[in-house]
Write an enzyme that holds these catalytic residues in place. Structure first.
Site, short mmCIF file in Angstrom:
data_model
loop_
_atom_site.label_atom_id
_atom_site.label_comp_id
_atom_site.label_asym_id
_atom_site.label_seq_id
_atom_site.Cartn_x
_atom_site.Cartn_y
_atom_site.Cartn_z
N SER A 1 43.13 51.49 27.99
CA SER A 1 42.78 51.20 26.68
C SER A 1 43.06 52.64 25.83
O SER A 1 42.95 53.65 26.38
CB SER A 1 41.40 50.86 26.48
OG SER A 1 40.83 50.82 25.09
N TYR B 1 32.72 53.32 27.92
CA TYR B 1 33.96 52.46 28.45
C TYR B 1 35.24 53.54 28.39
O TYR B 1 36.09 53.42 29.31
CB TYR B 1 34.04 51.35 27.39
CG TYR B 1 35.31 50.53 27.37
CD1 TYR B 1 35.44 49.49 28.56
CD2 TYR B 1 36.31 50.80 26.53
CE1 TYR B 1 36.70 48.59 28.18
CE2 TYR B 1 37.56 50.01 26.44
CZ TYR B 1 37.74 48.95 27.44
OH TYR B 1 38.70 48.29 27.40
N LYS C 1 37.99 54.43 31.33
CA LYS C 1 39.34 54.18 31.10
C LYS C 1 40.24 55.67 31.40
O LYS C 1 41.42 55.37 31.74
CB LYS C 1 39.66 53.56 29.97
CG LYS C 1 39.29 52.09 29.84
CD LYS C 1 39.94 51.10 30.64
CE LYS C 1 39.50 49.56 30.41
NZ LYS C 1 40.09 48.63 31.57
N1 LIG Z 1 40.58 42.94 24.13
C1 LIG Z 1 40.93 44.21 23.87
O1 LIG Z 1 40.96 44.50 22.50
C2 LIG Z 1 41.34 45.09 24.68
C3 LIG Z 1 41.87 46.26 24.24
C4 LIG Z 1 42.37 47.37 25.16
C5 LIG Z 1 42.28 47.20 26.52
N2 LIG Z 1 41.64 45.81 26.89
C6 LIG Z 1 41.62 45.62 28.36
O2 LIG Z 1 42.26 44.59 28.60
C7 LIG Z 1 41.67 43.89 29.77
C8 LIG Z 1 41.42 42.50 29.58
O3 LIG Z 1 40.50 42.44 28.65
P1 LIG Z 1 40.13 41.04 27.78
O4 LIG Z 1 40.28 41.66 26.19
O5 LIG Z 1 41.54 39.90 28.10
O6 LIG Z 1 38.70 40.61 28.23
P2 LIG Z 1 38.32 39.02 28.62
O7 LIG Z 1 39.07 38.16 27.59
O8 LIG Z 1 36.84 39.03 28.25
O9 LIG Z 1 38.67 38.61 29.97
C9 LIG Z 1 37.88 39.37 31.00
C10 LIG Z 1 38.30 38.75 32.30
O10 LIG Z 1 37.84 39.48 33.32
C11 LIG Z 1 36.70 38.76 34.02
N3 LIG Z 1 35.67 39.74 34.65
C12 LIG Z 1 34.99 40.72 33.89
N4 LIG Z 1 34.21 41.32 34.69
C13 LIG Z 1 34.66 40.97 35.74
C14 LIG Z 1 34.15 41.38 37.24
N5 LIG Z 1 33.19 42.28 37.48
N6 LIG Z 1 34.80 40.83 38.59
C15 LIG Z 1 35.70 39.97 38.32
N7 LIG Z 1 36.28 39.51 36.92
C16 LIG Z 1 35.81 39.89 35.93
C17 LIG Z 1 36.19 38.00 33.20
O11 LIG Z 1 35.78 36.65 33.78
P3 LIG Z 1 34.25 36.53 33.93
O12 LIG Z 1 33.35 36.95 33.03
O13 LIG Z 1 33.87 35.01 34.55
O14 LIG Z 1 34.01 37.44 35.23
C18 LIG Z 1 37.42 37.37 32.63
O15 LIG Z 1 38.47 36.63 33.26
C19 LIG Z 1 40.42 44.93 30.17
O16 LIG Z 1 41.14 45.74 31.11
C20 LIG Z 1 40.12 45.45 28.87
O17 LIG Z 1 39.50 46.90 29.28
C21 LIG Z 1 41.40 45.03 26.05
#
Ligand SMILES: NC(=O)c1ccc[n+]([C@@H]2O[C@H](COP(=O)([O-])OP(=O)(O)OC[C@H]3O[C@@H](n4cnc5c(N)ncnc54)[C@H](OP(=O)(O)O)[C@@H]3O)[C@@H](O)[C@H]2O)c1
Length: 232
Positions: A140, A153, A157
């Protein structure tokens, strides 16, 4: 066909990336904690071609991580590990003076310790990959920039970025990419900043950046999706 483990694949970026790999015929091992949502995703992606194994569990659970590796081995090996599951440490995010230490521990345990645990268990299979093993650690910009409230967070990262960089140096035969996907309109983002009404790109829009890495296999290092998309 190549085999990938993608953590946090029931929704958001993990699901979008899994869908793209399924369309390319990859065999997939997917995880998330919420079994019903993960099951729905796996059933939908199974219609795309490759085999899809859904293993519900928490990446911080070493036994669960072992099950993910075992499923990949049963599919024939492992070519790609995507550490995508992530914890914010506080929802909504708070300033460091109010960050519960237990929340910081949770972020580090999920985003750093569990990611390395999976890497360690995956390395023998990745080294044996005939396609050339690869690790994608989802990072991130919060790991590189000082945004108020994103400190816990972001620290996790930043640690994940450094693990990725050292792993890339230690494993020259593999590719290790830390990838900042940029802002995306997902549940994680909404949980982090519920009051932010600005629309964010959907996760599917950044998937081509990840596919470009897999297709072109650039040197190990830190990449950001917007740059990969602009240059493609
Ligand atoms: N969204 C943004 O703006 C953004 C920006 C920069 C980086 N990122 C990164 O992108 C990645 C994906 O994020 P996203 O935005 O797509 O999030 P999301 O839509 O909330 O999806 C997160 C996924 O991870 C699962 N999860 C969470 N904790 C877990 C655990 N302890 N064990 C197993 N599964 C787990 C969730 O399902 P359950 O809750 O059912 O476990 C879900 O499938 C992350 O690494 C995040 O830090 C996101």
């Amino acid at each position: 066909m190549p085999v990938a483990i993608i953590t946090g694949a029931s929704k958001g970026l993990g699901r979008a990336l899994a869908a793209a790999l399924a369309e390319r015929g990859w065999d997939l091992v997917l995880d998330a904690r919420t079994e019903s949502v993960l099951g729905d995703t796996a059933r939908e992606l199974a219609g795309h071609g490759g085999r899809v194994h859904a293993v519900a569990g928490d990446v911080t659970d070493a036994e669960h991580r072992g099950e993910l590796i075992a499923r990949a081995r049963a599919l024939g090996g492992l070519d790609l590990l995507v550490n995508n599951a992530s914890a914010l440490g506080a929802e909504p995010l708070v300033r460091l003076d109010a960050l519960a230490l237990e929340g910081l521990r949770r972020a580090l345990e999920t985003n750093v310790v569990a990611a390395l645990g999976l890497v360690q268990q995956a390395l023998p299979l990745l080294r044996a990959s005939r396609a050339g093993g690869a690790v994608i650690n989802v990072s991130s910009d919060a790991g590189a920039e000082a945004y108020e409230t994103w400190g816990g967070y972001g620290a996790s990262k930043a640690a994940l970025d450094q693990l990725s960089a050292v792993l890339g140096a230690e494993e020259p035969a593999l590719r290790v990419w830390a990838v900042d996907p940029g802002d995306m309109g997902t549940d994680l983002y909404r949980a982090a900043v519920p009051d932010d009404a600005d629309p964010r790109p959907l996760p599917g829009t950044v998937v081509p950046a990840f596919l470009r890495l897999l297709d072109e296999r650039p040197v190990s290092g830190r990449y950001d999706a917007p740059s990969l998309l602009v240059a493609s």
